[in-house]
Design an enzyme around this catalytic site. Structure first.
Site, mmCIF file in Angstrom:
data_model
loop_
_atom_site.group_PDB
_atom_site.id
_atom_site.type_symbol
_atom_site.label_atom_id
_atom_site.label_comp_id
_atom_site.label_asym_id
_atom_site.label_seq_id
_atom_site.Cartn_x
_atom_site.Cartn_y
_atom_site.Cartn_z
ATOM 1 N N SER A 16 -9.658 -1.774 -4.615
ATOM 2 C CA SER A 16 -9.116 -2.509 -3.459
ATOM 3 C C SER A 16 -8.124 -1.658 -2.678
ATOM 4 C CB SER A 16 -8.496 -3.848 -3.880
ATOM 5 O OG SER A 16 -7.304 -3.654 -4.588
ATOM 6 N N ASN A 17 -7.405 -0.766 -3.350
ATOM 7 C CA ASN A 17 -6.499 0.136 -2.608
ATOM 8 C C ASN A 17 -7.296 1.155 -1.799
ATOM 9 O OD1 ASN A 17 -3.459 -0.268 -3.059
ATOM 10 N ND2 ASN A 17 -4.333 -0.627 -5.092
ATOM 11 N N VAL A 95 -4.276 10.781 -16.530
ATOM 12 C CA VAL A 95 -3.184 11.650 -16.100
ATOM 13 C C VAL A 95 -3.638 13.097 -16.260
ATOM 14 C CG1 VAL A 95 -0.800 12.312 -16.496
ATOM 15 C CG2 VAL A 95 -1.521 9.943 -16.835
ATOM 16 N N HIS A 112 1.804 2.457 -8.257
ATOM 17 C CA HIS A 112 2.020 1.805 -9.558
ATOM 18 C C HIS A 112 2.541 0.384 -9.309
ATOM 19 C CE1 HIS A 112 2.792 1.672 -13.870
ATOM 20 N NE2 HIS A 112 3.941 1.087 -13.587
ATOM 21 N N GLU A 180 0.767 -3.641 -2.100
ATOM 22 C CA GLU A 180 0.174 -2.308 -2.335
ATOM 23 C C GLU A 180 -0.709 -1.916 -1.163
ATOM 24 O OE1 GLU A 180 -1.709 -1.599 -6.123
ATOM 25 O OE2 GLU A 180 -0.452 -3.063 -7.139
HETATM 26 C C1 GRF Z 1 -3.372 -1.374 -8.766
HETATM 27 O O1 GRF Z 1 -2.627 -2.455 -9.250
HETATM 28 C C2 GRF Z 1 -2.552 -0.118 -8.761
HETATM 29 O O2 GRF Z 1 -1.184 -0.343 -8.556
HETATM 30 C C3 GRF Z 1 -2.758 0.412 -10.169
HETATM 31 O O3 GRF Z 1 -4.097 0.108 -10.468
HETATM 32 C C4 GRF Z 1 -4.517 -1.007 -9.693
HETATM 33 C C5 GRF Z 1 -5.738 -0.580 -8.943
HETATM 34 O O4 GRF Z 1 -6.330 -1.628 -8.233
HETATM 35 N N1 GRF Z 1 -2.451 1.804 -10.273
HETATM 36 P P1 GRF Z 1 -7.542 -1.338 -7.262
HETATM 37 O O5 GRF Z 1 -8.603 -0.598 -8.071
HETATM 38 O O6 GRF Z 1 -7.033 -0.471 -6.144
HETATM 39 O O7 GRF Z 1 -8.016 -2.659 -6.788
#
Ligand code: GRF
Length: 214
Positions: A16-17, A95, A112, A180
């Site tokens: 989703s990001n 990582v 994060h 985010e």
């Molecule tokens: C998000 O909550 C981000 O903060 C963390 O992993 C999750 C990823 O979500 N690092 P998506 O795959 O972007 O929906």
């Protein structure tokens, strides 16, 4: 004309990001181009989203590479060959070794789902569940530069959300995720505008250059 910032996005799951970055580019609020989306999980939703958006996708699994270290070194090589200016961890659950961070000094960022340095380490929804369990009144998300120590690199930006009385991990996660999706594209745009500089543990974001008065 200045070339667009070239991004390499790493994602392992839902994406989703990644989608928020793609949407910001489409909307014209993010002046960047995603060169490649790389995943360690074949067929994950993030890779599907990238393909649907006509973006190059690659998956590099641990099995194919014979271990985590060679896997991450292969990913690093791929990103270098793709000529990316900024590496964005958008829900990437591995990582990297020091060679990886050294290849992109101060130019690998992660999002994060907590207000670091609280609730560092662990993948979503661990940090959100821990925040609810610990009874903090505020949580949020952090975009930081990736260093060799997990979730401990210089903090670029944070967004804060309240933790409500009846929150559980899911409801808090949803509230944080909405932030985010705004914060990550905004920070990438700061890189596109060349406004981010690192001084020790502190990140400075320069004021935008004004459009000028003609
Ligand atoms: C998000 O909550 C981000 O903060 C963390 O992993 C999750 C990823 O979500 N690092 P998506 O795959 O972007 O929906």
């Amino acid at each position: 004309m200045k070339e667009r910032l070239k991004l390499g996005v790493l994602a392992s799951g839902r994406g989703s990001n990644l989608q928020a970055i793609m949407d910001a580019i489409d909307a014209g609020t993010l002046d960047a181009r995603i060169e490649v989306v790389v995943s360690n999980t074949k067929g994950c939703r993030a890779l599907q989203r990238a393909s649907e958006g006509g973006i190059r996708t690659e998956s590099i699994t641990r099995k194919e590479c014979g271990g985590r270290r060679p896997q991450l070194l292969n990913i690093t090589q791929l990103l270098k060959e793709a000529g990316v200016d900024l590496v964005v961890y958008a829900g990437f659950n591995l990582v990297g070794p020091p060679e990886m961070t050294a290849a992109f000094p101060d130019r690998m960022i992660n999002i994060h789902p907590s207000l670091l340095p609280a609730f560092a380490g662990g993948m979503a929804p661990g940090p959100q569940a821990d925040a609810v369990e610990r009874g903090v009144k505020y949580s949020g998300c952090t975009v930081h530069i990736i260093t060799d120590k997990v979730d401990a690199g210089p903090i670029i930006a944070q967004a804060v959300v309240p933790v409500l009385e009846d929150d559980d991990s899911d409801s808090l996660s949803a509230r944080i995720l909405a932030e985010e999706h705004k914060l990550l594209p905004r920070v990438i745009q700061w890189y596109a505008e060349d406004r981010v500089s690192v001084e020790g543990r502190r990140v400075r974001v320069a004021e935008p250059v004004s459009a000028g008065r003609g």
